[in-house]
Every structure is written in structure tokens, then in C-alpha cells.
Scaffold this active site. Structure first.
Site, PDB file in Angstrom:
ATOM      1  N   SER A 157       0.845  -1.188   0.000  1.00  0.00           N
ATOM      2  CA  SER A 157       0.000   0.000   0.000  1.00  0.00           C
ATOM      3  C   SER A 157       0.881   1.238   0.000  1.00  0.00           C
ATOM      4  CB  SER A 157      -0.917  -0.018   1.233  1.00  0.00           C
ATOM      5  OG  SER A 157      -1.755   1.116   1.273  1.00  0.00           O
ATOM      6  N   CYS A 158       0.256   2.399  -0.250  1.00  0.00           N
ATOM      7  CA  CYS A 158       1.007   3.661  -0.243  1.00  0.00           C
ATOM      8  C   CYS A 158      -0.009   4.800  -0.209  1.00  0.00           C
ATOM      9  CB  CYS A 158       1.933   3.761  -1.455  1.00  0.00           C
ATOM     10  SG  CYS A 158       1.073   3.593  -3.047  1.00  0.00           S
ATOM     11  N   GLY A 159       0.259   5.892  -0.908  1.00  0.00           N
ATOM     12  CA  GLY A 159      -0.678   6.995  -0.953  1.00  0.00           C
ATOM     13  C   GLY A 159      -1.759   6.810  -1.991  1.00  0.00           C
ATOM     14  N   GLY A 172      -1.302   4.117  -4.743  1.00  0.00           N
ATOM     15  CA  GLY A 172      -1.071   2.922  -5.546  1.00  0.00           C
ATOM     16  C   GLY A 172       0.128   2.979  -6.467  1.00  0.00           C
ATOM     17  N   TRP A 229      -4.011   4.722   0.557  1.00  0.00           N
ATOM     18  CA  TRP A 229      -4.431   5.649   1.602  1.00  0.00           C
ATOM     19  C   TRP A 229      -5.414   6.706   1.101  1.00  0.00           C
ATOM     20  CZ3 TRP A 229      -4.520   4.805   6.452  1.00  0.00           C
ATOM     21  CH2 TRP A 229      -4.850   5.832   7.319  1.00  0.00           C
TER      22      TRP A 229
END
Length: 283
Positions: free
Chosen positions: A240-242, A244, A269
Site C-alpha cells: 500500500s502507499c498513498g 497505488g 491511503w
């Protein structure tokens, strides 16, 4: 490097040696954060690796989603790639102007669409230029090529699957954002998002996986970084991240060390942080 090895990273030496191969297609998959004030299309026009075609991540996405650059329907992916002259039987190498950033997202998208003959240029365009290699301003000659794709659902997770993994802890959730954003100490760049992280997730900032020249660290180093973050590499992993993009760097790193049981939380996120009914942890 043989055809069968074209699945993760290739060096600038390898690309230079194979650049003229008729079955090779090179893509510039550059994408930058709004705060960077960089225009990837304009930079491509100024100079790119000879024969490269520009892959617009925001265009090759789901236009019906309110979330940024979500994976598109298979039909749209095939249509856009055909228009780039990329099709069945082609080997693809993707790079970006940051070194190793958004190219990983393009790599993941190809894999998600069932296309395995794709690799990321290790060190990207900055390394290519630093080594004094040829740069071109002319657009590539495009010839339509038939493209078939079959979505691999195992490589992507939606919010329901991630919420279940967070609650039941049956998979590792690993977040590529900076430690400050993960802890909730720094505000999110997108307005309206809460600060913090998904409960039971671990933090492996994507930059820790890269060397100073933007190349990926060695498998031994990558393994040590994940383990130091408390990630159990024997378990399934959701990256996961901000939004994708950098989560795909974690997916690429996992592939490099031979960990095949991984999927990407496409909404990341941007989606999780916008839903008030989803729990958020800080610290």
C-alpha cells in the site's frame, strides 16, 4: 538475460545491447507528484530513450473512479496499448524520469493484466543519461499491434479485502509512505484525508529500498529491510502507499527476492483515509 528473465529489472547495459531488437518496446512511464512541478509529457518531448513511447498512467486508468489512476478495465488497457504499438509477443521495458518511481506502477499494471514479459529499467532515465547514452527527441514510429490481456485478480486488493486482512491479520499489510506520514505526524498531500495508517500495517518506506543512483538494492539488503520492519516474509503481503504508485515499488522488490504471494491495494491511503468508518492508527 534471457526472454524468460524479463520479469523484474534490467540494467542500462542490457537495454543498450537490446535496444534494436524488433520485439522490444520501451515505455516512458513517468509520473510526478503535483508538488514537484514537473510535466512528464513535456520532458518526454525534450528527450527520451530512443524508440520509447510515452505511457500516460493517468490516461490508462479507470476514468469512472473518483480515485487517482486506478487500474482500468481490460478493454481500455488493450486499446491504449495497441495505440502505442505494443501488443502480443512484445517484450517491454519501462522507465521513468525519477529513477525508479512510477515505472514500478506500470510494471505492476502489466502483470495485473496478465502480461509477464515486462521489466523496469534499474536506475531509469537519470542513470541512462548519467552514463552518456543516446537520447532522442523524435516520437516513435507506431504500428498497430494486436493485444490480448487477461486480468490477474490475485495481484490487486480492494478496500473490503484490506479491511478483512487488517482485522483478521491473515496477511501482512506493508505501507510504502514516509515514516512521518505513516505515523500521522505529517499532513497528507491530498486534502480531506486523515493522517495515520491502516491498523496492523507495517512501514517500509520505498526510498529505503533504493540506492543513491535510484537502482534497487540487492536481494539480501531488501530482505533485511522488510524483516527489520517486522514483516513476516513467509506470509501473504498486501502493499500500500498513498495512491497505488510507490506501493508497486514494494511489490517489485518482493518479486526481486522471490516472494510471489503479494498484491497491491489499488485505492491505498487515498481511499482508506477518506472513509470515516475505517479505523486509523497513529504513532
Amino acid at each position: 538475460m534471457s526472454r524468460g528473465d524479463l520479469s523484474t529489472l534490467v540494467s542500462t547495459d542490457w537495454l543498450a545491447e537490446n535496444l534494436g531488437a524488433p520485439d522490444l518496446r520501451v515505455l516512458d512511464g513517468s509520473l510526478y507528484l503535483p508538488t514537484e512541478n514537473r510535466d512528464p509529457k513535456a520532458e518526454y518531448a525534450v528527450g527520451h530513450i530512443p524508440g520509447a513511447r510515452f505511457f500516460d498512467i493517468d490516461d490508462v486508468s479507470d476514468s469512472n473512479s473518483d480515485l487517482p489512476h486506478m487500474a482500468p478495465p481490460v478493454e481500455k488497457f488493450m486499446s491504449r496499448l495497441r495505440a502505442m504499438g505494443v501488443g502480443d509477443g512484445h517484450r517491454v521495458v519501462v522507465y521513468d524520469g525519477a529513477g525508479l518511481f512510477s515505472a514500478a506502477r506500470v510494471w505492476w499494471l502489466f502483470r495485473h493484466m496478465g502480461k509477464s514479459d515486462i521489466a523496469v529499467l534499474d536506475g531509469g532515465f537519470p542513470k541512462w543519461v548519467a552514463e552518456g547514452r543516446q537520447v532522442d527527441r523524435n516520437p516513435a514510429t507506431i504500428r498497430d499491434r494486436h493485444m490480448t490481456a487477461n486480468r490477474n485478480p490475485d495481484l490487486v486488493c480492494d478496500v473490503t479485502q484490506v479491511a478483512l486482512a487488517s482485522k483478521l491479520n491473515h496477511a501482512e499489510i506493508v505501507d510504502a509512505r514516509s515514516p512521518e506520514r505513516f505515523r500521522g505526524d505529517a499532513p497528507e498531500p491530498r486534502q480531506g484525508l486523515r493522517a495515520g495508517h491502516i491498523p496492523n500495517s507495517k512501514n517500509v518506506p520505498y526510498k529505503t529500498l533504493l540506492n543513491a543512483d535510484h537502482t534497487m538494492k540487492s536481494p539480501v539488503e531488501i530482505t533485511a529491510i522488510f524483516e527489520a520492519a517486522g514483516v513476516d516474509l513467509e506470509r501473504p503481503i498486501i502493499t500500500s502507499c498513498g495512491s497505488g504508485v510507490t506501493g508497486a515499488i514494494l511489490s517489485l522488490a518482493l518479486e526481486v527476492i522471490g516472494h510471489r504471494d503479494h498484491s497491491l491495494y489499488d485505492g491505498s491511503w487515498t481511499e482508506w483515509g477518506s472513509y470515516s468508518d475505517l479505523k486509523v492508527e497513529q504513532g
